[in-house]
Structures are given as structure tokens and as C-alpha cells.
Motif scaffolding. Structure first.
Motif, PDB file in Angstrom:
ATOM      1  N   UNK A 173       0.808  -1.224   0.000  1.00 23.23           N
ATOM      2  CA  UNK A 173       0.000   0.000   0.000  1.00 23.23           C
ATOM      3  C   UNK A 173       0.839   1.271   0.000  1.00 23.23           C
ATOM      4  N   UNK A 174       2.106   1.174   0.353  1.00 28.44           N
ATOM      5  CA  UNK A 174       2.972   2.347   0.466  1.00 28.44           C
ATOM      6  C   UNK A 174       4.191   2.134  -0.433  1.00 28.44           C
ATOM      7  N   UNK A 175       4.397   2.974  -1.441  1.00 26.80           N
ATOM      8  CA  UNK A 175       5.545   2.764  -2.330  1.00 26.80           C
ATOM      9  C   UNK A 175       6.888   3.101  -1.700  1.00 26.80           C
ATOM     10  N   UNK A 176       6.894   3.976  -0.698  1.00 29.12           N
ATOM     11  CA  UNK A 176       8.162   4.419  -0.102  1.00 29.12           C
ATOM     12  C   UNK A 176       8.458   3.621   1.163  1.00 29.12           C
ATOM     13  N   UNK A 177       8.750   2.335   0.978  1.00 27.84           N
ATOM     14  CA  UNK A 177       9.144   1.472   2.095  1.00 27.84           C
ATOM     15  C   UNK A 177      10.574   1.012   1.838  1.00 27.84           C
ATOM     16  N   UNK A 178      11.457   1.295   2.784  1.00 29.95           N
ATOM     17  CA  UNK A 178      12.877   0.963   2.658  1.00 29.95           C
ATOM     18  C   UNK A 178      13.218  -0.101   3.703  1.00 29.95           C
ATOM     19  N   UNK A 179      13.779  -1.210   3.229  1.00 29.16           N
ATOM     20  CA  UNK A 179      14.057  -2.348   4.096  1.00 29.16           C
ATOM     21  C   UNK A 179      15.568  -2.488   4.291  1.00 29.16           C
ATOM     22  N   UNK A 180      15.987  -2.857   5.513  1.00 27.04           N
ATOM     23  CA  UNK A 180      17.418  -3.047   5.766  1.00 27.04           C
ATOM     24  C   UNK A 180      17.654  -4.247   6.665  1.00 27.04           C
ATOM     25  N   UNK A 181      18.881  -4.746   6.619  1.00 27.55           N
ATOM     26  CA  UNK A 181      19.380  -5.670   7.629  1.00 27.55           C
ATOM     27  C   UNK A 181      20.723  -5.146   8.113  1.00 27.55           C
ATOM     28  N   UNK A 182      20.850  -5.060   9.424  1.00 33.02           N
ATOM     29  CA  UNK A 182      22.097  -4.595  10.038  1.00 33.02           C
ATOM     30  C   UNK A 182      22.931  -5.815  10.381  1.00 33.02           C
ATOM     31  N   UNK A 183      24.174  -5.845   9.912  1.00 31.84           N
ATOM     32  CA  UNK A 183      24.995  -7.043  10.067  1.00 31.84           C
ATOM     33  C   UNK A 183      26.445  -6.651  10.325  1.00 31.84           C
ATOM     34  N   UNK A 184      26.789  -6.485  11.597  1.00 35.82           N
ATOM     35  CA  UNK A 184      28.159  -6.166  12.000  1.00 35.82           C
ATOM     36  C   UNK A 184      28.504  -7.109  13.160  1.00 35.82           C
ATOM     37  N   UNK A 185      28.874  -8.364  12.847  1.00 34.49           N
ATOM     38  CA  UNK A 185      29.005  -9.373  13.900  1.00 34.49           C
ATOM     39  C   UNK A 185      30.129  -9.131  14.896  1.00 34.49           C
ATOM     40  N   UNK A 186      31.092  -8.256  14.530  1.00 36.37           N
ATOM     41  CA  UNK A 186      32.192  -7.988  15.466  1.00 36.37           C
ATOM     42  C   UNK A 186      31.955  -6.724  16.289  1.00 36.37           C
ATOM     43  N   UNK A 187      30.717  -6.272  16.350  1.00 39.42           N
ATOM     44  CA  UNK A 187      30.411  -5.067  17.123  1.00 39.42           C
ATOM     45  C   UNK A 187      30.705  -5.289  18.602  1.00 39.42           C
ATOM     46  N   UNK A 188      31.136  -4.229  19.299  1.00 40.95           N
ATOM     47  CA  UNK A 188      31.367  -4.371  20.746  1.00 40.95           C
ATOM     48  C   UNK A 188      30.072  -4.729  21.468  1.00 40.95           C
ATOM     49  N   UNK A 189      30.200  -5.527  22.503  1.00 37.86           N
ATOM     50  CA  UNK A 189      29.054  -6.015  23.262  1.00 37.86           C
ATOM     51  C   UNK A 189      29.096  -5.435  24.665  1.00 37.86           C
ATOM     52  N   UNK A 190      28.003  -4.811  25.068  1.00 41.05           N
ATOM     53  CA  UNK A 190      27.927  -4.202  26.395  1.00 41.05           C
ATOM     54  C   UNK A 190      27.373  -5.147  27.441  1.00 41.05           C
ATOM     55  N   UNK A 191      26.898  -6.313  27.030  1.00 49.71           N
ATOM     56  CA  UNK A 191      26.205  -7.227  27.928  1.00 49.71           C
ATOM     57  C   UNK A 191      27.173  -8.301  28.423  1.00 49.71           C
ATOM     58  N   UNK A 192      26.844  -9.044  29.477  1.00 46.84           N
ATOM     59  CA  UNK A 192      27.734 -10.084  30.007  1.00 46.84           C
ATOM     60  C   UNK A 192      28.044 -11.161  28.966  1.00 46.84           C
ATOM     61  N   UNK A 249      19.920   3.627  -1.841  1.00 44.94           N
ATOM     62  CA  UNK A 249      18.988   2.764  -1.116  1.00 44.94           C
ATOM     63  C   UNK A 249      17.644   2.816  -1.823  1.00 44.94           C
ATOM     64  N   UNK A 250      17.327   1.768  -2.561  1.00 42.96           N
ATOM     65  CA  UNK A 250      16.094   1.729  -3.337  1.00 42.96           C
ATOM     66  C   UNK A 250      14.931   1.242  -2.478  1.00 42.96           C
ATOM     67  N   UNK A 251      13.715   1.701  -2.775  1.00 42.18           N
ATOM     68  CA  UNK A 251      12.547   1.186  -2.051  1.00 42.18           C
ATOM     69  C   UNK A 251      12.382  -0.314  -2.276  1.00 42.18           C
ATOM     70  N   UNK A 252      11.688  -0.945  -1.343  1.00 39.79           N
ATOM     71  CA  UNK A 252      11.502  -2.392  -1.417  1.00 39.79           C
ATOM     72  C   UNK A 252      10.585  -2.757  -2.582  1.00 39.79           C
ATOM     73  N   UNK A 253      10.968  -3.816  -3.299  1.00 35.30           N
ATOM     74  CA  UNK A 253      10.151  -4.378  -4.369  1.00 35.30           C
ATOM     75  C   UNK A 253       9.947  -5.859  -4.086  1.00 35.30           C
ATOM     76  N   UNK A 254       8.708  -6.283  -4.146  1.00 38.69           N
ATOM     77  CA  UNK A 254       8.374  -7.653  -3.783  1.00 38.69           C
ATOM     78  C   UNK A 254       9.137  -8.661  -4.637  1.00 38.69           C
TER      79      UNK A 254
END
Length: 536
Positions: free
Chosen positions: A407-426, A491-496
Motif C-alpha cells: 500500500x505504500x511505495x516508499x518502504x525501505x528495508x534493511x538488515x544490520x549485520x556487524x558481527x564484530x560489534x562491541x558487546x555491552x552485555x555479560x 537505497x532503493x525502495x523495497x520491491x516484492x
């Protein structure tokens, strides 16, 4: 104009004058009340504007977060015993030119709609580098923010989704006041992560939020647009059970509101905290007003506020949840336990029908073949991949994107993938990878939640952080995320058909097609259809 003391000039709001602080290029107005304290007779009622004041109010420290006892939950948890929590914070660039109005970004923090708060989110990069005004909001949570009880529901006011009503009042405050802080009330982007993103999606669905915002960013939202969303009536017995556990014999409105904050928290508390949830179901309900129908119905039929959207997930969303469970239990899943652990996880998901993650009873061998334990750093990592892919945040984010993009043509989809990012948790027995909450430190400098330890980004990660800030603020400025990066990736809008997504990573981000292959989405969709045919 900034005074020598480091305080700002006085800013007049419709409720009264406020004065904040100025440092590091940012003017901060903290703990500004946008509603009366929802205490006493105002508990479980729609919020109302605060009593106006005439003396200058020092807006120099954060307001209290909603009552919660979740300090053991890294990422979101805080401790608070007060229901007086309806405060917001305004961050704006300290610049000489105050004539140009700036885009506004309103942040709703996460925490499962159960815990969390606006403290800990430092928007310096968004404000200074992105040149926007950022507003962060506290709202009612857990039993105080999402509560269904027949005695309260019959009082004749909107009920159930009090936390969303709070957010709507905060958005109306922004519309009335943000121009006084240099922001453009006609250019408001709402954004949030986890339960904050679920809140954003609720505003996209809610008729009461129409025209209060113009764009939306969803971070790690999952399949909320596909949720059945229980009716407020179907959860009334939950409120009755919680009230009884709190010692309320006469479950009248007066009797319920006479319960102390601590009595309600204790009644909902688990014997030992698991993932910051309580004994009783807490969450969005289809109340007939704020959320008029089931979310799945509203989105599948296009009856929602159609605004440009960024929607995205992290590559390894469920590793964070898996880590919290390991920290809670102290148990490390062995290779021999792997099949049983997968079966138990899928059985647990089947008990949460709103997630739509039921798979056929005979599918376990196929799943284990698709996700061999040896292909992952540990058995727990493999379990996390399965749970994430089968319908929770990773795969659910793609499904939500597809529904909105119809229903909305301006939908931008992403995946964030930086597996070596610093971790603040135990530390746990497996890597967090690109897990839930891990991207927040790229937008909010030094983010470490309610109980973590801040870590430094590497140089390549700092570069990605600058790009993400540019993507987010570029989208807020004009609706095109790549507008903020000259010569950067398009960054192109999402296309099915293309199933395309921006992969935010180091050393270079870029677009990919056939995103579903990264998470075996067609495999899971086929299993879901098979399960539905079996039960039809």
C-alpha cells in the motif's frame, strides 16, 4: 543565545517556561512534563495535559521512568517505583542560525512494553551531525501501561493501551511546542527499536495518530503487523487474575486504584526474572478505539496511516534473547541436546498464536537438516537462528515490510549485520553477533542500556555509524534515506519481486536482492502454509 553558565535561554511552551543546559553542541531540555502524573484516580485513564506553570522550570535532569523492577535485564531494564513518569526530553543543535526549522525525530524506547525508559539514549550524533531535533519519550509500561479489567474497561473512556495514549499525547505536545525549539511540526518522524518499534507500528495503525507524524522508522519490530492482536475483552480475565494476586478483594475501580505500585509490581513479578516479562500477558490490545481492530486486519486491508517507512532487522536478532536465557538459567545447550532444544523452542512459540509461528508436528527432521548444528558457532547459536528465522524478528520484519509495501511505495528495508560489534552485555558461551539491540550504539553514542558497560566502536564501525546517522536523518529530512550521503550507496525502495534490502555493514554497505534466502524465508513460509492446511 546561550548563557555563560551553560544553561540555555528560557523557552516558552504551552504549559510553561523551561530552561535547559547546553554542552557539546547540543541544547538539552530534560524531564519536561507532557501530562499530569497518572497516579491515584488518574491510573488507568487516558493522559491529560499538565497543570500549567508560570515560574521557569529547570529542565536539567531526566524524569523518572515508569515503575519497573528490571535491573537484571541488560539493554532495557531499570528500577523505578513511581508511576509519575510522563516526561519527555528535547535535544536540539546549539547553532547561531535559529531561523531555519529542522526536521523532528521522536524516539520511543524499547523494553517489551514492560520495562525501559528514555534515559541512556544520547542522540548527539543525530542532533549535531544530522542537524535534527530529537525528542525522547517516557510512557506507561507493564501493568500500568497495558491493562484490561472489566471494571476499568466499562468506565466509558478508551482503555487498555494507555502507553500508546501517552505517546499520542506526547506527539500532540510536539505539534504544539516543537517550533519553539527550532523544530518543524510539519516534518515529524517517529522511530523506535523493539517495543519502541512496535509502538511506532501502533501509531501507523491508529486513527488517533493520523497527522501527528509524517514518516516512521522501525528497528527490530518483527511481525507485529501480522499479529492477531487480542481483543481487550479477551484479556479482561488477566486483569482480574493480577488484581486478585495483588490482594484486591473488591475489584471495583476504587479498589483497583487503591492498590499500591509495589503491590502491582510484586503480583506480576516472576520468581526469577526471565527476559523482563511478568506472570501476566502485557501488550497491545485491539480496544476498538486506539487500535480499532486486530493489527493483522488493519494492515492486510490497507486501513492504516500510509506514510514512508524504513523497516529493518539485525542479522542475528535472537542471539540476544538466547543469551539472556543462558544468563538466567546458567545452562549451556550441548550438541546432544540440540534436537530437544529446537523442539522445545518451537513448542513454546506455538503457544503464542499472535506470532504466527506454528509449524507442522512432523517438521523437526526437515528443520534440523536445514540448520545443522555443526554449521553454527554453538548449539545455542543454531537454536537462535531457527527461532529468529521461523517468524520472529528477522523473518517477521520481511513479512511486515511486504504487507506495508502493498500500500505504500516508499518502504525501505534493511538488515544490520556487524558481527564484530562491541558487546555491552555479560559474556555467554556463544557470540552475540549482530544481535538484538546491537545497532543502537551506532545511532546513540555509547548506548549500553539499563545495565551494560559502554564500549568503543572501531574506526570502520564509526564510519558505518556516520552513514547510519545520515540515512536516518536524511529520511527524516526528505523521505529518502540515501539523501544524507553524497556519493554513498543508493537505497532503493523495497520491491516484492526483487526482495531487496540494504545491508548495513562494514567495510561497505550495499543493496542485495533475494533477501529471504539469508533466512530461509521460503522454507518457513511453506511450513507455515502446511501447518495451516493441516489444521483447516
Amino acid at each position: 543565545m546561550v548563557e555563560d553558565s551553560g544553561t540555555t535561554a528560557v523557552v516558552s511552551t504551552t504549559d510553561g517556561p523551561v530552561r535547559g543546559t547546553c554542552a557539546d553542541g547540543v541544547r538539552r531540555f530534560l524531564g519536561v512534563p507532557y501530562a499530569m502524573p497518572p497516579t491515584g484516580d488518574r491510573r488507568w485513564r487516558p493522559p491529560v495535559a499538565p497543570v500549567p506553570w508560570t515560574e521557569v522550570r529547570d529542565a536539567t535532569s531526566f524524569g523518572a521512568v515508569c515503575a519497573q523492577d528490571s535491573t537484571g535485564l541488560p539493554g532495557f531494564g531499570h528500577f523505578s517505583e513511581t508511576e509519575d513518569c510522563l516526561y519527555l526530553n528535547v535535544f536540539t543543535p546549539d547553532r547561531q542560525d535559529r531561523e531555519q526549522v529542522l526536521p523532528v525525530m521522536v524516539w520511543f524506547p524499547g523494553g517489551g512494553l514492560y520495562c525501559g525508559g528514555s534515559t541512556g539514549y544520547e542522540p548527539h550524533s543525530l542532533v549535531v551531525d544530522g542537524s535534527v531535533v530529537v525528542v525522547s519519550v517516557n510512557y506507561r509500561l507493564n501493568v500500568f501501561g497495558f491493562f484490561s479489567h472489566p471494571a476499568i474497561n466499562s468506565e466509558g473512556h478508551p482503555a487498555g493501551n494507555y502507553g500508546i495514549m501517552d505517546q499520542q499525547l506526547a506527539l500532540r505536545w510536539v505539534r504544539r511546542n516543537i517550533a519553539q525549539f527550532g523544530g518543524d511540526p510539519g516534518n515529524v518522524t517517529i522511530f523506535g527499536e523493539s517495543a519502541g518499534a512496535i509502538s511506532v507500528l501502533a501509531h501507523i495503525a491508529s486513527p488517533g495518530s493520523a497527522e501527528l507524524f509524517h514518516r516512521a522508522i522501525l528497528q527490530s519490530c518483527g511481525p507485529t503487523a501480522l499479529m492477531a492482536t487480542p481483543s481487550i475483552e479477551s484479556l479482561a480475565h488477566v486483569g482480574e487474575g493480577l488484581a486478585a494476586a495483588a490482594g484486591c478483594a473488591a475489584q471495583t475501580p476504587d479498589g483497583l486504584r487503591a492498590l499500591t505500585t509495589r503491590e502491582l509490581l510484586d503480583a506480576d513479578a516472576m520468581a526469577e526474572q526471565i527476559l523482563g516479562v511478568g506472570k501476566y500477558h502485557i501488550g497491545l490490545v485491539a480496544d476498538g478505539s486506539v487500535i480499532p481492530e486486530r493489527m493483522s486486519e488493519l494492515f492486510s486491508t490497507g486501513r492504516f496511516n500510509r506514510v514512508p517507512v524504513i523497516n529493518g532487522v539485525n542479522r542475528n536478532e535472537f542471539t540476544w534473547f538466547q543469551a539472556m536465557m543462558e544468563l538466567h538459567t546458567g545452562h549451556v545447550i550441548s550438541a546432544d541436546e540440540y534436537p530437544h532444544a529446537v523442539a522445545a523452542a518451537l513448542a513454546a512459540l506455538a503457544q503464542v498464536p499472535v506470532l504466527g509461528t506454528t509449524v507442522p508436528d512432523d517438521a523437526l527432521p526437515e528443520i534440523l537438516d536445514r540448520y545443522p548444528c555443526a554449521a553454527y558457532p554453538s548449539p545455542a547459536s543454531a537454536v537462535a537462528a531457527i527461532v529468529g528465522d521461523c517468524g520472529l524478528i528477522s523473518a517477521g520484519g520481511r513479512r511486515t515490510t511486504r504487507v506495508i509495501a502493498e500500500f505504500v511505495p516508499e518502504v525501505y528495508f534493511y538488515e544490520w549485520d556487524v558481527p564484530d560489534s562491541p558487546v555491552s552485555w555479560p559474556e555467554v558461551s556463544f557470540p552475540y553477533g549482530s544481535g538484538h539491540t546491537q545497532e543502537l550504539q551506532y545511532l546513540f553514542r555509547g548506548f549500553h542500556g539499563g545495565g551494560g558497560t559502554p564500549r568503543e566502536l572501531t574506526k570502520p564501525q564509526q564510519r558505518l555509524a556516520r552513514h547510519m546517522v545520515a540515512f536516518w536523518t536524511g529520511f527524516a529530512r526528505c523521505g529518502e534515506p540515501d539523501a544524507g550521503i553524497a556519493g554513498g550507496p543508493i537505497w532503493a525502495p523495497y520491491e516484492h519481486g526483487a526482495d531487496n534490502a540494504m545491508i548495513l555493514t562494514t567495510p561497505e554497505s550495499g543493496m542485495v536482492n533475494s533477501f529471504g534466502q539469508r533466512h530461509h524465508s521460503d522454507f518457513w513460509d511453506a511450513l507455515t502454509r502446511r501447518a495451516a492446511a493441516t489444521t483447516a
